[in-house]
Design an enzyme around this catalytic site. Structure first.
Site, PDB file in Angstrom:
ATOM      1  N   ASP A  76      19.619  87.817  58.370  1.00 47.87           N
ATOM      2  CA  ASP A  76      19.721  88.874  57.358  1.00 47.87           C
ATOM      3  C   ASP A  76      20.463  90.101  57.893  1.00 47.87           C
ATOM      4  OD1 ASP A  76      19.294  89.944  54.838  1.00 47.87           O
ATOM      5  OD2 ASP A  76      17.393  90.862  55.394  1.00 47.87           O
ATOM      6  N   GLU A 121       4.944  82.048  65.270  1.00 47.55           N
ATOM      7  CA  GLU A 121       5.036  83.423  65.783  1.00 47.55           C
ATOM      8  C   GLU A 121       6.252  84.097  65.151  1.00 47.55           C
ATOM      9  OE1 GLU A 121       2.833  84.867  67.702  1.00 47.55           O
ATOM     10  OE2 GLU A 121       1.650  83.027  67.913  1.00 47.55           O
ATOM     11  N   ARG A 144      31.112  93.731  51.872  1.00 53.46           N
ATOM     12  CA  ARG A 144      30.025  92.846  52.327  1.00 53.46           C
ATOM     13  C   ARG A 144      30.563  91.509  52.829  1.00 53.46           C
ATOM     14  NH1 ARG A 144      24.845  93.730  50.804  1.00 53.46           N
ATOM     15  NH2 ARG A 144      24.513  91.511  50.527  1.00 53.46           N
ATOM     16  N   HIS A 198      29.631  88.839  56.002  1.00 56.33           N
ATOM     17  CA  HIS A 198      29.318  87.404  55.910  1.00 56.33           C
ATOM     18  C   HIS A 198      30.223  86.598  56.843  1.00 56.33           C
ATOM     19  CE1 HIS A 198      26.476  88.181  52.833  1.00 56.33           C
ATOM     20  NE2 HIS A 198      27.355  88.446  51.870  1.00 56.33           N
ATOM     21  N   GLY A 258      25.403  92.259  54.885  1.00 49.00           N
ATOM     22  CA  GLY A 258      25.972  93.247  53.965  1.00 49.00           C
ATOM     23  C   GLY A 258      25.849  94.654  54.521  1.00 49.00           C
ATOM     24  N   ARG A 259      24.643  94.996  55.013  1.00 45.47           N
ATOM     25  CA  ARG A 259      24.435  96.351  55.541  1.00 45.47           C
ATOM     26  C   ARG A 259      25.293  96.595  56.780  1.00 45.47           C
ATOM     27  NH1 ARG A 259      18.366  95.724  56.168  1.00 45.47           N
ATOM     28  NH2 ARG A 259      18.938  93.595  55.631  1.00 45.47           N
ATOM     29  N   TRP A 260      25.438  95.575  57.607  1.00 40.74           N
ATOM     30  CA  TRP A 260      26.267  95.708  58.812  1.00 40.74           C
ATOM     31  C   TRP A 260      27.697  96.087  58.422  1.00 40.74           C
ATOM     32  CZ3 TRP A 260      30.616  93.068  60.604  1.00 40.74           C
ATOM     33  CH2 TRP A 260      30.944  93.288  61.951  1.00 40.74           C
ATOM     34  N   LEU A 317      20.532  68.964  69.798  1.00 42.67           N
ATOM     35  CA  LEU A 317      19.925  69.896  68.834  1.00 42.67           C
ATOM     36  C   LEU A 317      19.940  69.347  67.399  1.00 42.67           C
ATOM     37  CD1 LEU A 317      19.079  72.969  68.337  1.00 42.67           C
ATOM     38  CD2 LEU A 317      21.494  73.318  67.783  1.00 42.67           C
ATOM     39  N   TRP A 344      21.307  83.273  44.163  1.00 48.33           N
ATOM     40  CA  TRP A 344      22.221  83.050  43.028  1.00 48.33           C
ATOM     41  C   TRP A 344      22.287  84.283  42.142  1.00 48.33           C
ATOM     42  CZ3 TRP A 344      25.177  78.916  43.536  1.00 48.33           C
ATOM     43  CH2 TRP A 344      24.690  77.801  44.223  1.00 48.33           C
ATOM     44  N   SER A 387      17.271  80.256  47.127  1.00 50.66           N
ATOM     45  CA  SER A 387      17.273  79.951  45.683  1.00 50.66           C
ATOM     46  C   SER A 387      17.486  81.222  44.884  1.00 50.66           C
ATOM     47  CB  SER A 387      15.927  79.362  45.253  1.00 50.66           C
ATOM     48  OG  SER A 387      15.439  78.460  46.179  1.00 50.66           O
ATOM     49  N   LEU A 416       9.094  87.186  54.396  1.00 51.91           N
ATOM     50  CA  LEU A 416       9.571  85.800  54.514  1.00 51.91           C
ATOM     51  C   LEU A 416      10.622  85.438  53.471  1.00 51.91           C
ATOM     52  CD1 LEU A 416       6.365  83.752  55.443  1.00 51.91           C
ATOM     53  CD2 LEU A 416       8.419  84.102  56.814  1.00 51.91           C
TER      54      LEU A 416
HETATM   55  C1  IPE Z   1      16.909  86.091  52.849  1.00 52.99           C
HETATM   56  O1  IPE Z   1      17.621  87.271  52.800  1.00 52.99           O
HETATM   57  C2  IPE Z   1      17.825  84.933  52.564  1.00 52.99           C
HETATM   58  C3  IPE Z   1      18.825  84.629  53.589  1.00 52.99           C
HETATM   59  C4  IPE Z   1      18.953  85.255  54.724  1.00 52.99           C
HETATM   60  C5  IPE Z   1      19.711  83.538  53.280  1.00 52.99           C
HETATM   61  P1  IPE Z   1      17.714  88.172  51.464  1.00 52.99           P
HETATM   62  O2  IPE Z   1      18.596  89.297  51.804  1.00 52.99           O
HETATM   63  O3  IPE Z   1      18.110  87.323  50.317  1.00 52.99           O
HETATM   64  O4  IPE Z   1      16.200  88.624  51.277  1.00 52.99           O
HETATM   65  P2  IPE Z   1      15.596  89.868  50.503  1.00 52.99           P
HETATM   66  O5  IPE Z   1      16.257  89.918  49.156  1.00 52.99           O
HETATM   67  O6  IPE Z   1      15.913  91.078  51.317  1.00 52.99           O
HETATM   68  O7  IPE Z   1      14.129  89.598  50.458  1.00 52.99           O
HETATM   69  C1  IPE Z   2      22.221  87.740  54.846  1.00 51.29           C
HETATM   70  O1  IPE Z   2      22.758  89.008  54.728  1.00 51.29           O
HETATM   71  C2  IPE Z   2      23.097  86.673  54.225  1.00 51.29           C
HETATM   72  C3  IPE Z   2      22.570  86.111  52.978  1.00 51.29           C
HETATM   73  C4  IPE Z   2      21.448  86.439  52.407  1.00 51.29           C
HETATM   74  C5  IPE Z   2      23.365  85.106  52.327  1.00 51.29           C
HETATM   75  P1  IPE Z   2      22.636  89.855  53.383  1.00 51.29           P
HETATM   76  O2  IPE Z   2      23.786  89.508  52.518  1.00 51.29           O
HETATM   77  O3  IPE Z   2      21.310  89.670  52.763  1.00 51.29           O
HETATM   78  O4  IPE Z   2      22.795  91.312  53.955  1.00 51.29           O
HETATM   79  P2  IPE Z   2      21.947  92.575  53.566  1.00 51.29           P
HETATM   80  O5  IPE Z   2      20.504  92.217  53.768  1.00 51.29           O
HETATM   81  O6  IPE Z   2      22.263  92.882  52.130  1.00 51.29           O
HETATM   82  O7  IPE Z   2      22.390  93.633  54.504  1.00 51.29           O
HETATM   83 MG    MG Z   3      19.533  90.638  52.945  1.00 49.67          MG
END
Ligand code: IPE
Ligand code: IPE
Ligand code: MG
Length: 244
Positions: A19, A206, A32, A36, A22-24, A130, A68, A65, A194
């Protein structure tokens, strides 16, 4: 009764919520999509590092899921990145004896993508290094629901007696059936939730939450998370041997 005696070894199964892409990117004044793209580089580094460390199963959350619901352009970009990753990396992973498995819902996915998944899985089926499990279109509640539907059908057909439904039976009907539960779950990006990932499987996992964004992830952050895991006292509901 040394500390070392109670330390955990290398986790057999590491699950990661990748995760913060986008913020990075946003922090750097970039779109964004740039995050990715760099996220795929982090993924490649992580797969190599995990194989080197002797981890048996690495499960990566690549698309939920619920993802989308993002803007269509971002969804399209993420799908294209995945297609490109499979096209360019599967041969190399196969050479490295990596077995690729994909979990998540397959219904409703575009046929070309389903074919790519099936081909990658079939090609690498016999590989013994792996196990790289990619969670795509994955949601744990959806996965559990599918498992319940399959089990209910078997009950209706008289193939399973309801009294014989155990946690092991349920576990074997999940997409992760046959895999050990994750020992360690890592989430980058600072959130501590989660997000519908491996709810059943993480009963005794953990958790390590890292503030770093996914594009920053590398072998040294993985090692740090594993060191943290190794210092944890896993009790599984019991008591520590030396204090019993
Ligand atoms: C969880 O991240 C899904 C993936 C990393 C693929 P999200 O960015 O979708 O989760 P929320 O919306 O912050 O809970
Ligand atoms: C995780 O990064 C990648 C996916 C969920 C597909 P995000 O796209 O959720 O990035 P943030 O959390 O918005 O920074
Ligand atoms: Mg995210």
């Amino acid at each position: 009764m040394t500390d070392l005696g109670s330390r955990n070894g290398v986790p057999r199964h590491v699950a990661i919520i990748m995760d913060g892409n986008g913020r990075w990117a946003t922090r750097r004044g970039k779109p964004r999509s740039f995050g990715h793209r760099q996220g795929v580089e982090a993924l490649r580094r992580t797969v190599r590092a995990a194989a080197d460390m002797g981890i048996d199963v690495l499960t990566l959350y690549s698309f939920s899921s619920e993802n989308w619901s993002r803007p269509q352009s971002e969804v399209r970009f993420l799908l294209e990145l995945l297609r490109r990753f499979i096209r360019t990396d599967v041969a190399e992973l196969h050479k490295s004896n990596v077995r690729i498995m994909i979990i998540g819902g397959r219904d409703g996915l575009e046929p070309a993508l389903r074919t790519m998944f099936e081909e990658a899985e079939t090609l690498t089926r016999e590989n013994t290094a792996l196990k790289l499990v990619i969670a795509f279109n994955y949601g744990s509640r959806q996965e559990i629901t599918r498992a319940v539907q399959i089990i209910a059908r078997k009950v209706a057909e008289g193939k399973i007696d309801p009294a014989d439904i155990t946690p092991a039976v349920i576990g074997n009907h999940l997409d992760t059936g046959g895999l050990p539960d994750p020992d360690l779950l890592i989430r980058t990006g600072g959130e501590q939730r989660l997000s519908n990932y491996l709810l059943w499987q993480c009963a005794y996992t953990e958790f390590v939450f890292l503030p770093e964004y996914w594009p920053e992830f590398d072998a040294s952050l993985l090692s740090r998370a594993i060191e943290e895991f190794q210092s944890r006292d896993r009790r599984f509901g019991g008591v520590k041997a030396q204090t019993a």
